[in-house]
Design a protein around this motif. Structure first.
Motif, PDB file in Angstrom:
ATOM      1  N   GLY A  55      36.953  28.502  38.793  1.00  0.00           N
ATOM      2  CA  GLY A  55      38.162  28.627  39.598  1.00  0.00           C
ATOM      3  C   GLY A  55      38.357  30.031  40.115  1.00  0.00           C
ATOM      4  O   GLY A  55      39.158  30.251  41.026  1.00  0.00           O
ATOM      5  N   LEU A  56      37.623  30.994  39.529  1.00  0.00           N
ATOM      6  CA  LEU A  56      37.669  32.388  39.974  1.00  0.00           C
ATOM      7  C   LEU A  56      36.266  32.865  40.300  1.00  0.00           C
ATOM      8  O   LEU A  56      35.282  32.339  39.782  1.00  0.00           O
ATOM      9  CB  LEU A  56      38.272  33.288  38.890  1.00  0.00           C
ATOM     10  CG  LEU A  56      39.726  33.067  38.489  1.00  0.00           C
ATOM     11  CD1 LEU A  56      40.057  33.907  37.255  1.00  0.00           C
ATOM     12  CD2 LEU A  56      40.672  33.403  39.631  1.00  0.00           C
ATOM     13  N   GLN A  57      36.180  33.880  41.131  1.00  0.00           N
ATOM     14  CA  GLN A  57      34.912  34.547  41.380  1.00  0.00           C
ATOM     15  C   GLN A  57      35.168  36.000  41.746  1.00  0.00           C
ATOM     16  O   GLN A  57      36.253  36.365  42.199  1.00  0.00           O
ATOM     17  CB  GLN A  57      34.133  33.854  42.498  1.00  0.00           C
ATOM     18  CG  GLN A  57      34.809  33.870  43.854  1.00  0.00           C
ATOM     19  CD  GLN A  57      33.944  33.277  44.947  1.00  0.00           C
ATOM     20  OE1 GLN A  57      32.734  33.491  44.966  1.00  0.00           O
ATOM     21  NE2 GLN A  57      34.549  32.525  45.856  1.00  0.00           N
ATOM     22  N   VAL A  58      34.162  36.826  41.522  1.00  0.00           N
ATOM     23  CA  VAL A  58      34.271  38.248  41.847  1.00  0.00           C
ATOM     24  C   VAL A  58      34.252  38.407  43.363  1.00  0.00           C
ATOM     25  O   VAL A  58      33.403  37.832  44.056  1.00  0.00           O
ATOM     26  CB  VAL A  58      33.114  39.034  41.208  1.00  0.00           C
ATOM     27  CG1 VAL A  58      33.145  40.491  41.667  1.00  0.00           C
ATOM     28  CG2 VAL A  58      33.191  38.965  39.694  1.00  0.00           C
ATOM     29  N   SER A  59      35.197  39.186  43.878  1.00  0.00           N
ATOM     30  CA  SER A  59      35.268  39.409  45.327  1.00  0.00           C
ATOM     31  C   SER A  59      34.864  40.818  45.734  1.00  0.00           C
ATOM     32  O   SER A  59      34.392  41.023  46.857  1.00  0.00           O
ATOM     33  CB  SER A  59      36.683  39.122  45.836  1.00  0.00           C
ATOM     34  OG  SER A  59      37.629  39.991  45.226  1.00  0.00           O
ATOM     35  N   ALA A  60      35.041  41.801  44.850  1.00  0.00           N
ATOM     36  CA  ALA A  60      34.715  43.182  45.227  1.00  0.00           C
ATOM     37  C   ALA A  60      34.679  44.063  43.987  1.00  0.00           C
ATOM     38  O   ALA A  60      35.251  43.722  42.944  1.00  0.00           O
ATOM     39  CB  ALA A  60      35.729  43.726  46.228  1.00  0.00           C
TER      40      ALA A  60
END
Length: 903
Positions: free
Chosen positions: A556-561
């Motif tokens: 449901g989450l992922q690394v964006s930066a």
């Protein structure tokens, strides 16, 4: 009253043996499993925040895991189930008392400040003493955590970043290693968007722990390496569940059922708990290290190699830099607190227009110099004897260090070929990785990567100004990428007399995970001691090289930066670091690619693959857990103000190369208004329009953001581009405690110390510090003397009408007026007076709290020293730096919040 003087060593030994309150001196926790001998309960599996079940004091409630009855005492059960081998030392304090949930400094759910006109036609005013104070919050936190430990699995936001505290690792990592902006994570992107808060993690993988905290265990699983999830590749951790009699383990990140490797199998009890759990640190502690097999090796790991590159051009010699650098190297290698691990090797290079290499072979009678004049195509004239063991070749090295200044005192070549140094240092370390430490005193106008003077004040506040914050020559960016990929870090010590184009020459340090030390207006008599201490710290602090960082999170989450000093090819790709040390932080930002289940926790794991100074290849794992909620009010209530501030600061300076400074400042103001307006609309209780509603967790946000606007990186007015760039890169990588002090300095008076100040408080075992003063000159007493410490610099401000007796007690019987003081003094003299002893004890304590920057005082005598301007600029609650004072800014924010809510 007689006082005894403590040396720094005595003070450290006293503090390391601090005695905390006994269980009878603090609020006793409810009767639980910890009070029933022989009774053991299951370790809490999650951090479940149920806002509807709170008492009147929500911060005092323990976490109730979803699989436990309501009467479950998480703190006591965690203490009872923790294996004896992995429980940190808690001197003279019962476990139950140590685990007692903290009481928030204020029990208010929100902070109401009523703004009332003071008269017809007058603008809105508030009483400065009635608005939130950073000083008050810091003191309350420190007072509480002087006698309490921080349990990592309790329903608490971490302590204020500047607090000295001891944390107990209960399965979620120590907050010193990492802090989430939101300790209660929104279940969806819509809820997060409503709050206008970012979801991120501030990591400091090598943060220094206290002696009384749990050491990080190093675990070796042999040639097969540590157990991992077959789908998401997460490492084994305390939140993975075992099923099917211990044959399967369920990944807490992706919920995939994995088969337990045969050599790792253990039966489970009726509750599904492994029989050997208490003997498995990786199943009990949030932070562990894994020794890894050859498949994780980039090259054959070996002890770290160091290259010292010393500028010996004219400006450097005039400032005694060769001599001071030689002293720093000697202290780092052979001083009482120095010394490299066995197997580490060093090389020494000097440079001006040419490059000078030294054969330091222990079989020689003295070092042999070899000169390379063709710097455009530099090469290594020798390999045997270039890198040597500092102990085996000690006589040769010390002899060379003694002769360094004499060798070049008559040459004084004006231009340093810094670009050529980058080339040859890379050639020396490309096969193994390592650390390069370089001094630079002037603009690089000779050799490869030569630069031109481009700092033009006419470009300030225009579209062209942002160009000054980027590297002019692509040469330096390419070398930064090469250094990072080869596992080499560069620390740069800069001593400019004028412009040196720090945006260009500092690019290699930024991309390789290194650090810049900047000494404008360098005076050897005043600043030499500080420079020597800082270079020695750089050599001897904990550091890893050839490093790569990977962060994983729940479905449901992922690394964006990522934000920080490192290199990566894409915004969300893995991070390559030439080196990473104990003082560096990295921000990881997350975005939603689905929804989180409010019945489950959100999990985050960072894995840092690196080589130690000793030549061991390891993975350092940090695990963090937070509850999930669908309620805006709960999200804000458990917001970490320090982590939020760090992310806003790093995001702001990240845009300095692309956006105008005025637009960045406007963006910070808008973000502050949006956060507080959203809380007023969705989370606050009923209020009148005349009230400014600040959530308890963010009540100092306005003054801290005002402080951010007044940093040298972002402030208005004409600021030298080198100074802006240094501040920009400092903000990008500094730790949370350093950032907090950098924005709002620690200030206290020396003229009004109480008898107990500066001595160890027997009730807490800690040094009793004087009360802090708010950052406003209006708070200073006439005739007073104040220390102002922002973690980077420490100023001693003295009023022009200071009492002569005060000066004599601090500086000796011959000093009865300000003019008699040495303007280049950098420390307090040893005077046999009670005040002198108190002040020197306080300085020794501040020295122990320092990060990479050494503690050295600089005089700021009122109406005498130029440093008084620096002190004035640090008074962030006053009107300065082309920005409002605190009260006016608070009114400004309140006005715009009202406009947002009306619209």
């Amino acid at each position: 009253m007689q006082y005894s003087t403590f040396t720094p060593e005595d003070l450290s030994s006293r503090l390391s043996g601090m005695t905390l309150e006994s269980a009878s001196d603090v609020a006793s926790p409810p009767e639980s499993a910890a009070a029933r001998p022989g009774h053991r309960m299951k370790r809490p599996a999650r951090v479940f925040h149920n806002i509807d079940a709170q008492s009147s004091d929500p911060m005092s409630q323990p976490i109730i895991p979803h699989d436990m009855p309501a009467s479950y005492d998480a703190a006591a059960a965690a203490a009872a189930s923790a294996p004896t081998a992995f429980v940190p030392v808690m001197p003279d304090m019962a476990v139950a008392a140590a685990m007692a949930p903290a009481i928030a400094p204020s029990k208010q759910a929100e902070y109401n400040s009523t703004i009332r006109p003071v008269g017809a036609g007058a603008g809105p005013r508030v009483d400065p003493d009635q608005i939130p104070s950073v000083v008050t919050v810091r003191e309350l936190n420190q007072k509480y955590y002087a006698t309490h430990m921080y349990p990592t699995m309790e329903k608490l936001c971490p302590p204020v970043a500047t607090t000295e505290y001891c944390a107990v690792d209960q399965g979620s990592s120590n907050p010193k290693f990492g802090r989430l902006t939101l300790c209660s994570v929104p279940a969806s992107a819509d809820v997060l968007a409503t709050t206008h808060l970012p979801l991120g993690l501030v990591l400091q993988p090598f943060a220094k722990l206290r002696p009384d905290e749990q050491e990080i265990p190093v675990l070796d699983f042999g040639d097969k390496g540590p157990p991992r999830c077959n789908r998401c590749r997460a490492y084994i951790n305390p939140f993975m569940q075992f099923a099917d009699g211990g044959v399967k383990f369920i990944c807490n990140m992706c919920q995939f059922a994995n088969t337990v490797p045969g050599e790792y199998y253990s039966p489970v009890d009726a509750s599904g708990r492994r029989i050997d759990r208490d003997q498995r640190p990786e199943l009990n502690l949030g932070t562990v290290e894994f020794a890894v097999p050859k498949e994780y090796w980039k090259v054959m790991p070996e002890p770290m190699k160091y290259v010292f590159a010393i500028d010996v051009s004219a400006d450097a010699v005039n400032k005694s830099l060769p001599h001071l650098t030689a002293q720093a190297i000697r202290r780092a290698l052979y001083g009482p607190d120095g010394g490299l691990p066995e197997g580490c090797k060093i090389a020494i290079i000097t440079y001006d227009r040419t490059l000078h290499f030294y054969n330091l072979n222990s079989k020689l009678s003295q070092a042999q110099m070899m000169v390379v004049t063709e710097v455009d195509e530099g090469f290594l004239p020798l390999m045997d004897g270039l890198f040597v063991d500092p102990e085996e070749s000690r006589f040769i090295i010390e002899d060379l260090l003694d002769r360094l200044e004499v060798l070049f005192e008559d040459l004084k070549v004006p231009e340093p070929a810094f670009g050529a140094v980058l080339d040859v240092a890379f050639q020396a370390l490309s096969a193994t990785g390592g650390k390069v430490i370089v001094t630079l005193s002037a603009l690089t106008t000779w050799g490869p990567g030569r630069l031109a003077f481009r700092d033009d004040p006419r470009q300030y506040h225009t579209e062209k100004e942002k160009v000054l914050f980027s590297a002019e020559n692509i040469y330096y960016k390419k070398w930064g990428q090469k250094y990072a990929e080869a596992g080499i870090g560069l620390d740069l010590f800069v001593f400019p007399s004028t412009y040196v184009d720090l945006a260009s020459v500092g690019m290699v340090s930024e991309l390789s995970g290194g650090e810049i030390f900047y000494y404008p207006n360098f005076v050897p008599q005043r600043d030499g001691k500080r420079m020597i201490a800082e270079m020695s710290t750089v050599v001897n602090r904990e550091v890893g090289y050839q490093a790569q960082l990977k962060v994983r999170c729940s479905n449901g989450l992922q690394v964006s930066a990522y934000y920080g000093n490192f290199y990566h090819s894409r915004p969300a790709s893995d991070v390559d670091l030439g080196t990473i040390d104990e003082h560096k932080s990295i921000v990881v930002m997350f975005k939603y690619d689905g929804k989180l289940d409010a019945k489950l926790d959100a999990h985050f794991q960072s894995a840092l693959l690196y080589t130690t100074k000793y030549g061991q290849r390891r993975i350092r794992c940090h695990n963090f857990v937070a509850g999930v909620t669908t309620q805006v009010k709960e999200v804000v209530k458990f917001c970490d103000e320090d982590a939020l501030l760090a992310i806003m600061a790093k995001e702001a300076v990240q845009h300095m190369t692309s956006d105008l400074l005025k637009d960045i400042r406007a963006g910070i103001n808008d973000k502050c208004v949006q956060i507080l307006a959203s809380y007023r609309k969705h989370g606050a209780t009923t209020s009148t329009p005349g009230q400014l509603i600040l959530p308890e967790a963010l009540k100092e946000l306005t003054v801290l953001l005002l402080s951010l606007l007044k940093t040298k990186a972002l402030r208005g007015g004409n600021v030298n581009s080198d100074v802006r760039v240094f501040s920009m890169r400092l903000l990008k990588c500094m730790s949370l405690d350093d950032l907090s002090l950098y924005l709002y300095p620690r200030i206290f008076g020396l003229h009004n110390l109480q008898e107990a100040d500066g001595y160890v408080d027997e009730s807490t075992g800690q040094l009793k510090m004087p009360p802090y003063v708010r950052a406003s000159l209006s708070r200073f007493d006439e005739g007073g003397a104040y220390l102002i410490d922002n973690g980077q610099s420490c100023f001693l401000w003295i009023h022009r009408r200071a009492n002569p007796n005060l000066l004599k007690d601090l500086f000796g019987p011959t000093v009865d007026k300000l003019e008699a003081l040495d303007p280049y003094m950098n420390e307090f003299p040893e005077i046999d007076t009670p005040l002198s002893r108190q002040v020197r004890n306080i300085m020794a304590h501040l020295h122990d709290l320092r990060g990479a920057k050494a503690l050295s005082i600089q005089l700021a005598r009122q109406e005498l020293d130029g440093a008084e301007y620096e002190v004035s600029a640090m008074m962030v609650e006053d009107r300065n730096n082309e920005a409002m004072n605190y009260v006016d800014y608070l009114c400004h924010v309140h006005k715009h919040i009202q406009l947002v809510n009306v619209n």
